[in-house]
Design an enzyme around this catalytic site. Structure first.
Site, PDB file in Angstrom:
ATOM      1  N   SER A 202     -47.918  60.738 103.907  1.00  0.00           N
ATOM      2  CA  SER A 202     -48.037  62.131 104.330  1.00  0.00           C
ATOM      3  C   SER A 202     -49.477  62.567 104.557  1.00  0.00           C
ATOM      4  O   SER A 202     -49.717  63.592 105.190  1.00  0.00           O
ATOM      5  CB  SER A 202     -47.363  63.061 103.311  1.00  0.00           C
ATOM      6  OG  SER A 202     -47.822  62.796 102.008  1.00  0.00           O
TER       7      SER A 202
ATOM      8  N   CYS B 251     -32.773  68.979 101.657  1.00  0.00           N
ATOM      9  CA  CYS B 251     -31.784  67.973 102.015  1.00  0.00           C
ATOM     10  C   CYS B 251     -31.913  67.748 103.512  1.00  0.00           C
ATOM     11  O   CYS B 251     -32.791  68.322 104.160  1.00  0.00           O
ATOM     12  CB  CYS B 251     -30.360  68.442 101.686  1.00  0.00           C
ATOM     13  SG  CYS B 251     -30.060  68.736  99.929  1.00  0.00           S
TER      14      CYS B 251
ATOM     15  N   CYS C 185     -40.573  78.011 106.135  1.00  0.00           N
ATOM     16  CA  CYS C 185     -41.200  77.362 104.989  1.00  0.00           C
ATOM     17  C   CYS C 185     -42.457  76.604 105.408  1.00  0.00           C
ATOM     18  O   CYS C 185     -42.393  75.650 106.185  1.00  0.00           O
ATOM     19  CB  CYS C 185     -40.213  76.400 104.339  1.00  0.00           C
ATOM     20  SG  CYS C 185     -40.946  75.389 103.039  1.00  0.00           S
TER      21      CYS C 185
ATOM     22  N   CYS D 191     -41.026  77.584  93.866  1.00  0.00           N
ATOM     23  CA  CYS D 191     -40.238  77.783  95.085  1.00  0.00           C
ATOM     24  C   CYS D 191     -38.786  77.994  94.686  1.00  0.00           C
ATOM     25  O   CYS D 191     -38.237  77.212  93.903  1.00  0.00           O
ATOM     26  CB  CYS D 191     -40.357  76.575  96.009  1.00  0.00           C
ATOM     27  SG  CYS D 191     -39.244  76.672  97.444  1.00  0.00           S
TER      28      CYS D 191
ATOM     29  N   CYS E 227     -44.976  79.902  97.568  1.00  0.00           N
ATOM     30  CA  CYS E 227     -45.429  78.979  96.523  1.00  0.00           C
ATOM     31  C   CYS E 227     -46.943  78.991  96.380  1.00  0.00           C
ATOM     32  O   CYS E 227     -47.489  78.548  95.364  1.00  0.00           O
ATOM     33  CB  CYS E 227     -44.939  77.563  96.823  1.00  0.00           C
ATOM     34  SG  CYS E 227     -45.513  76.879  98.390  1.00  0.00           S
TER      35      CYS E 227
ATOM     36  N   ASP F 148     -54.966  63.793 101.172  1.00  0.00           N
ATOM     37  CA  ASP F 148     -53.540  63.923 100.897  1.00  0.00           C
ATOM     38  C   ASP F 148     -53.088  65.330 101.234  1.00  0.00           C
ATOM     39  O   ASP F 148     -53.908  66.239 101.443  1.00  0.00           O
ATOM     40  CB  ASP F 148     -53.220  63.593  99.436  1.00  0.00           C
ATOM     41  CG  ASP F 148     -51.768  63.168  99.243  1.00  0.00           C
ATOM     42  OD1 ASP F 148     -51.052  63.008 100.248  1.00  0.00           O
ATOM     43  OD2 ASP F 148     -51.358  62.990  98.087  1.00  0.00           O
ATOM     44  N   ASP F 149     -51.758  65.517 101.248  1.00  0.00           N
ATOM     45  CA  ASP F 149     -51.206  66.798 101.690  1.00  0.00           C
ATOM     46  C   ASP F 149     -51.195  67.852 100.595  1.00  0.00           C
ATOM     47  O   ASP F 149     -51.414  69.030 100.862  1.00  0.00           O
ATOM     48  CB  ASP F 149     -49.778  66.590 102.205  1.00  0.00           C
ATOM     49  CG  ASP F 149     -48.869  66.027 101.129  1.00  0.00           C
ATOM     50  OD1 ASP F 149     -48.159  66.815 100.486  1.00  0.00           O
ATOM     51  OD2 ASP F 149     -48.880  64.808 100.905  1.00  0.00           O
TER      52      ASP F 149
END
Length: 472
Positions: free
Chosen positions: A300, A2, A253, A399, A455, A362-363
């Site tokens: 991204s 968030c 993270c 996660c 993760c 890409d990420d």
């Protein structure tokens, strides 16, 4: 995941907070909420403003007229605990002997249901299923015996297992809190006249402070909300209350750097843009890609694609275009919404792709459904070959700390078999798929032991065995 933004001891606090939330829209696109106070009364008067939609749709000039005061905070929601509905939108409210208190959090509690069940046995009622509501009601419950909010927060923190960066507002003061792991980003800036601005990312602080006169055009100093302190904002001052760490461990993270944070932000004291460039450089060293052009999967993958082009000398071009009004597909609340979002979000340049060896950057690949649609779109344009570079290692584990990655992980389902993933997302036998290695990623951070790679590695910084326990 968030986003939180707010300010204290400032004129026009709700309007400034609105700007910060707008800069954090990428962190949550489902619900927006805000509450403010003038030191005596809360605004809106009876409950926080909470509404489904985007920041500028919800916090209209008419809505802001119901908000006033010298302190305010707001929240943009991306649901991980509890359904995407009003009762789970933030800020959350609880009642103490001194009146209501409001709280918003970014993160995810591993023991949310356990704590909720314990509070219900004590007679505490709940209107939703979100962990932010559990935190504020636990603070209110502890306040009954502790007598001070600082001690109530300190006792609450001892009971929490997981990730949270949050702000608590009483009628005349605010508290900034963060888990001991400092798993989610949370930063603040103090002006020379005593105003405090805080947000989940520095990009929001940039905008919130840009025209604030007390800075006199000088840039602010970016400060992290520490996990071993409780910051109280009261009587026009900032007061630090020590909250001893149970251990010296930090677990920032890594996915914040890989995907979630804006590239123009500094989080965990690290430039996101520079970090993504380092990941791309590590992947180039590992794979030595060849092709006719490099193109990002926007947005991204953009920073990494620029780095790949620079390092290899292969020209960069845009062959995939993003419709920015479609929003961020990963933060959609369900897979149907994500799939539809991809169809709206991207369009390919047929002439730029046809007959070319295209290096796509890409990420990450999480569930694979988005990438499958993108590869299909590119294949229809007739490339000679596709090389897909992913600057994140294989996501093999759930996660439990705030990223919506708990099920349908393609790498986990296919047991880390890159060839199987390649076939599943629609790449052909002559195409290539490369993921950055975990060792290569760890080498990109200055102190790998201070980061959470759970993760990717399956090694969690806390006990996660109780996640999702049945409710009372």
């Amino acid at each position: 995941m968030c986003g939180i933004a707010g300010c204290y001891n400032t004129p026009h606090a709700p309007a400034i907070t609105r700007l910060g939330l707008f800069m954090l829209q990428h962190r949550g696109q489902e619900w927006v909420g805000m509450v403010s106070s003038d030191g005596n009364n809360f605004y809106p008067e009876r409950s926080p403003l909470r509404q489904e939609g985007l920041v500028m749709q919800v916090l209209t000039p008419a809505a802001l007229r119901s908000l006033t005061g010298h302190m305010a905070f707001g929240h943009v929601r991306y649901s991980t605990q509890g359904a995407s509905e009003l009762n789970n939108a933030q800020p959350h409210v609880a009642v103490t002997g001194e009146g209501p208190i409001f709280f918003a959090s970014n993160g995810d509690l591993v023991n949310c249901h356990e704590l909720r069940a314990a509070l219900m046995r004590e007679g505490v009622s709940f209107y939703g299923e979100n962990d932010g509501e559990v935190i504020v009601k636990l603070i209110a419950h502890r306040y009954r015996t502790c007598g001070t909010y600082v001690e109530a927060i300190r006792q609450t923190k001892k009971a929490l297992n997981g990730s949270y960066s949050g702000v608590l507002m009483t009628r005349d003061r605010m508290f900034l809190v963060r888990d001991h792991l400092e798993n989610r980003p949370f930063a603040y800036a103090a002006s020379p006249d005593g105003a405090i601005f805080f947000a989940s990312e520095s990009a929001a602080l940039d905008v919130m402070t840009r025209d604030y006169a007390a800075f006199n055009g000088e840039p602010y100093t970016l400060l992290e909300v520490p996990g071993n302190e409780i910051i109280e904002l009261a009587h026009g001052t900032l007061i630090r209350h020590p909250d001893p760490l149970p251990s010296a461990r930090r677990a920032h993270c890594i996915f914040e750097m890989i995907y979630f944070s804006r590239p123009d932000s500094t989080v965990f004291g690290t430039s996101v843009k520079e970090f993504r460039g380092r990941m791309a450089a590590a992947l180039v060293r590992e794979t030595a890609p060849e092709g006719d052009l490099v193109s990002p999967i926007p947005d991204s993958g953009t920073v990494a694609a620029i780095a790949v082009s620079t390092l290899t000398g292969i020209p960069i071009d845009l062959v995939l275009f993003r419709h920015h009004y479609a929003g961020r597909t990963f933060t959609a609340p369900d897979q149907t919404a994500r799939d539809f979002g991809v169809k709206l979000k991207f369009n390919a340049d047929r002439e730029g792709i046809a007959g070319k060896r295209v290096i796509l950057v890409d990420d990450s690949i999480v569930r694979g459904t988005t990438m499958r649609q993108i590869i299909d779109m590119i294949q229809r344009c007739g490339p000679r070959q596709i090389t897909l570079l992913i600057t994140c290692p294989l996501i093999l584990h759930p996660c439990y700390y705030g990223i919506d990655m708990k099920g349908n992980l393609i790498a986990q389902e296919l047991k880390g078999n890159v060839q199987a993933i390649k076939e599943c997302i629609g790449l052909r036998p002559d195409d290539h798929l490369h993921f950055l290695s975990l060792a290569g990623l760890r080498a990109c951070v200055p102190d790998a032991e201070a980061w959470c790679f759970a993760c990717l590695s399956g090694t969690y910084p806390t006990d996660v065995s109780g996640y999702g326990a049945p409710r009372a």
